[in-house]
Scaffold this motif. Structure first.
Motif, mmCIF file in Angstrom:
data_model
loop_
_atom_site.group_PDB
_atom_site.id
_atom_site.type_symbol
_atom_site.label_atom_id
_atom_site.label_comp_id
_atom_site.label_asym_id
_atom_site.label_seq_id
_atom_site.Cartn_x
_atom_site.Cartn_y
_atom_site.Cartn_z
ATOM 1 N N PRO A 1 33.278 52.813 43.791
ATOM 2 C CA PRO A 1 33.904 51.504 44.018
ATOM 3 C C PRO A 1 33.349 50.772 45.233
ATOM 4 C CG PRO A 1 35.440 53.302 44.489
ATOM 5 C CD PRO A 1 34.259 53.913 43.819
ATOM 6 N N GLY A 2 32.965 51.533 46.268
ATOM 7 C CA GLY A 2 32.376 50.885 47.449
ATOM 8 C C GLY A 2 31.075 50.188 47.120
ATOM 9 N N ASN A 3 30.252 50.812 46.286
ATOM 10 C CA ASN A 3 28.996 50.181 45.872
ATOM 11 C C ASN A 3 29.242 48.919 45.058
ATOM 12 O OD1 ASN A 3 27.509 52.134 47.153
ATOM 13 N ND2 ASN A 3 27.013 53.289 45.292
ATOM 14 N N GLN B 1 36.268 30.644 33.031
ATOM 15 C CA GLN B 1 37.011 31.738 32.408
ATOM 16 C C GLN B 1 36.202 33.035 32.449
ATOM 17 O OE1 GLN B 1 40.063 31.802 31.214
ATOM 18 N NE2 GLN B 1 40.674 29.685 30.881
ATOM 19 N N PHE B 2 34.919 32.941 32.160
ATOM 20 C CA PHE B 2 34.084 34.143 32.130
ATOM 21 C C PHE B 2 34.041 34.814 33.491
ATOM 22 C CE2 PHE B 2 30.000 36.202 32.941
ATOM 23 C CZ PHE B 2 29.978 37.151 31.936
ATOM 24 N N TRP B 3 33.737 34.062 34.544
ATOM 25 C CA TRP B 3 33.570 34.685 35.851
ATOM 26 C C TRP B 3 34.902 35.125 36.442
ATOM 27 C CZ3 TRP B 3 29.217 36.686 37.145
ATOM 28 C CH2 TRP B 3 28.032 36.165 36.618
ATOM 29 N N PHE B 4 35.969 34.401 36.155
ATOM 30 C CA PHE B 4 37.278 34.874 36.612
ATOM 31 C C PHE B 4 37.598 36.221 35.967
ATOM 32 C CE2 PHE B 4 41.849 35.379 36.599
ATOM 33 C CZ PHE B 4 42.202 35.008 37.888
ATOM 34 N N THR B 5 37.295 36.363 34.674
ATOM 35 C CA THR B 5 37.545 37.640 33.992
ATOM 36 C C THR B 5 36.701 38.752 34.589
ATOM 37 O OG1 THR B 5 38.096 36.468 31.938
ATOM 38 C CG2 THR B 5 37.561 38.807 31.756
ATOM 39 N N VAL B 6 35.447 38.461 34.893
ATOM 40 C CA VAL B 6 34.573 39.464 35.530
ATOM 41 C C VAL B 6 35.218 39.974 36.819
ATOM 42 C CG1 VAL B 6 32.387 39.823 36.747
ATOM 43 C CG2 VAL B 6 32.408 38.630 34.548
ATOM 44 N N PHE B 7 35.627 39.063 37.680
ATOM 45 C CA PHE B 7 36.203 39.470 38.972
ATOM 46 C C PHE B 7 37.575 40.118 38.794
ATOM 47 C CE2 PHE B 7 33.348 35.937 40.482
ATOM 48 C CZ PHE B 7 32.429 36.776 41.078
ATOM 49 N N GLY C 1 38.456 43.801 39.987
ATOM 50 C CA GLY C 1 39.636 44.054 40.800
ATOM 51 C C GLY C 1 40.423 45.252 40.291
ATOM 52 N N HIS C 2 40.587 45.351 38.978
ATOM 53 C CA HIS C 2 41.291 46.511 38.420
ATOM 54 C C HIS C 2 40.570 47.809 38.776
ATOM 55 C CE1 HIS C 2 44.581 44.753 36.321
ATOM 56 N NE2 HIS C 2 43.873 44.118 35.414
ATOM 57 N N LEU C 3 39.250 47.820 38.668
ATOM 58 C CA LEU C 3 38.503 49.051 38.953
ATOM 59 C C LEU C 3 38.592 49.420 40.431
ATOM 60 C CD1 LEU C 3 35.247 48.601 36.821
ATOM 61 C CD2 LEU C 3 37.198 50.091 36.358
ATOM 62 N N GLU D 1 48.599 43.189 37.647
ATOM 63 C CA GLU D 1 47.927 41.992 37.151
ATOM 64 C C GLU D 1 47.873 40.923 38.245
ATOM 65 O OE1 GLU D 1 46.222 41.565 34.332
ATOM 66 O OE2 GLU D 1 46.637 43.687 34.021
ATOM 67 N N GLN D 2 48.943 40.802 39.005
ATOM 68 C CA GLN D 2 48.965 39.861 40.115
ATOM 69 C C GLN D 2 47.915 40.219 41.153
ATOM 70 O OE1 GLN D 2 50.606 37.020 40.502
ATOM 71 N NE2 GLN D 2 49.749 36.672 42.538
ATOM 72 N N GLU D 3 47.804 41.510 41.463
ATOM 73 C CA GLU D 3 46.802 41.958 42.441
ATOM 74 C C GLU D 3 45.386 41.680 41.943
ATOM 75 O OE1 GLU D 3 49.573 45.668 44.097
ATOM 76 O OE2 GLU D 3 47.775 46.059 42.888
ATOM 77 N N ALA D 4 45.138 41.914 40.655
ATOM 78 C CA ALA D 4 43.808 41.641 40.106
ATOM 79 C C ALA D 4 43.520 40.144 40.101
ATOM 80 C CB ALA D 4 43.697 42.210 38.693
ATOM 81 N N ASN D 5 44.532 39.327 39.819
ATOM 82 C CA ASN D 5 44.357 37.876 39.880
ATOM 83 C C ASN D 5 44.012 37.427 41.293
ATOM 84 O OD1 ASN D 5 44.757 37.297 37.191
ATOM 85 N ND2 ASN D 5 46.896 36.678 37.424
ATOM 86 N N GLU D 6 44.739 37.934 42.267
ATOM 87 C CA GLU D 6 44.484 37.555 43.655
ATOM 88 C C GLU D 6 43.105 38.022 44.110
ATOM 89 O OE1 GLU D 6 47.783 39.224 45.733
ATOM 90 O OE2 GLU D 6 49.200 37.671 45.070
ATOM 91 N N PHE D 7 42.701 39.191 43.660
ATOM 92 C CA PHE D 7 41.362 39.685 43.972
ATOM 93 C C PHE D 7 40.308 38.729 43.409
ATOM 94 C CE2 PHE D 7 37.524 42.066 43.118
ATOM 95 C CZ PHE D 7 37.373 42.880 44.237
#
Length: 293
Positions: free
Chosen positions: A112-114, A185-191, A195-197, A217-223
């Protein structure tokens, strides 16, 4: 040939064990690719259909399938409901197709650090116009961190935009559907999936319009939001005037495509959903397909 023979024998034993100890209808409720069987379900046909499901999902028992896939869609209890909606089936088949494609992608061990170290390089790819140019670079950056980036065109009933999952102990997968085919939409989904990982380790996440909203889901959205609009520039972003030149200047200054800025302005109710959409890039599948392996 010997390995194939051993595999076939193992599958045959699994089918026989399931037919002896499990409810055939329960097993046949597991989704499978291709057309559904027609006509009378003879014992021979049932055995073939059970075999097809075990091989596709690479599981030896119904219990194994249930633990890996059975509760991914909502809160469905497979053994109680004994069925999935067509939408759920398409989503599960889409997820499994992604797993199969991830097997063919070579990656370094998951770290994850990489992955976090490569976030800035990933952000910059949003400025590249054509999928044929940015997708190979995105796959390489992800693979260097132990992530297989897979894009699978979604079946008709699949409403998922992305998924994140550990497919092996040292290999993660980000699966994308390109469902909306717009850059914001694409790049938000990527990030969001990154975030989940990074934040949620080995859990499996399927993300779409009907995904239950919770803390993770909120944490991944904020990430994802912080990846697009850096925290140090948040106050400047909030004062941004909704005109083309201001949006473009701000986007250039933080190193992203203007469409991503517009998407964030709409998401945060700074502008209506109908405003400045011409600054977003939109792609057709004819542009995306040539970029896929």
């Amino acid at each position: 040939m010997k390995r194939q023979e051993n595999f076939d024998e193992a599958v045959t034993r699994a089918v026989e064990r399931i037919r002896k100890n499990e409810d055939d209808d329960l097993v046949l409720s597991i989704p499978a690719p291709g057309s559904k069987p027609r006509g009378k379900m003879t014992d021979e046909k049932k055995a073939a259909e059970i075999r097809r499901r075990l091989v596709y999902f690479n599981v030896p028992t119904v219990g194994t399938w249930e633990s890996r896939y059975g509760r991914l869609i909502g809160n469905t209890d497979f053994r109680t409901s004994n069925t999935y909606s067509s939408t759920d089936e398409d989503t599960l088949l889409w997820l499994r197709r992604g797993e199969l494609e991830s097997d063919m992608i070579n990656t370094r061990p998951w770290n994850p650090g990489n992955l976090e170290d490569r976030l800035e390089a990933i952000r910059k790819l949003s400025r590249v116009r054509h999928p044929q140019s940015f997708l190979p670079k995105l796959r390489t950056l992800c693979a260097e961190a132990g992530v297989a980036l897979v894009i699978v065109r979604p079946p008709t009933g699949c409403k998922a935009s992305g998924a994140a999952r550990m497919v092996d102990p040292d290999k993660a997968m980000i699966l994308l559907s390109f469902r909306y085919r717009s850059d914001d939409q694409f790049w938000f989904t990527v990030f969001h999936e990154i975030g989940h990982l990074v934040l949620h380790k080995a859990n499996t996440f399927l993300d779409g319009d009907e995904t239950p909203f919770n803390d993770k889901e909120q944490e991944a959205n904020e990430f994802a939001e912080s990846c697009i609009i850096p925290g140090l520039r948040a106050s400047e972003f909030e004062r941004l005037t909704p005109d083309k030149d201001s949006v473009i200047r701000f986007s250039v200054s933080i190193g992203i495509a203007p469409g991503l800025t517009v998407g964030q302005m709409q998401h945060r109710d700074m502008i209506p959903k109908s405003k400045l959409n011409y600054l977003k890039r939109r792609w057709k599948w004819e542009e995306i397909d040539p970029a896929l392996p």
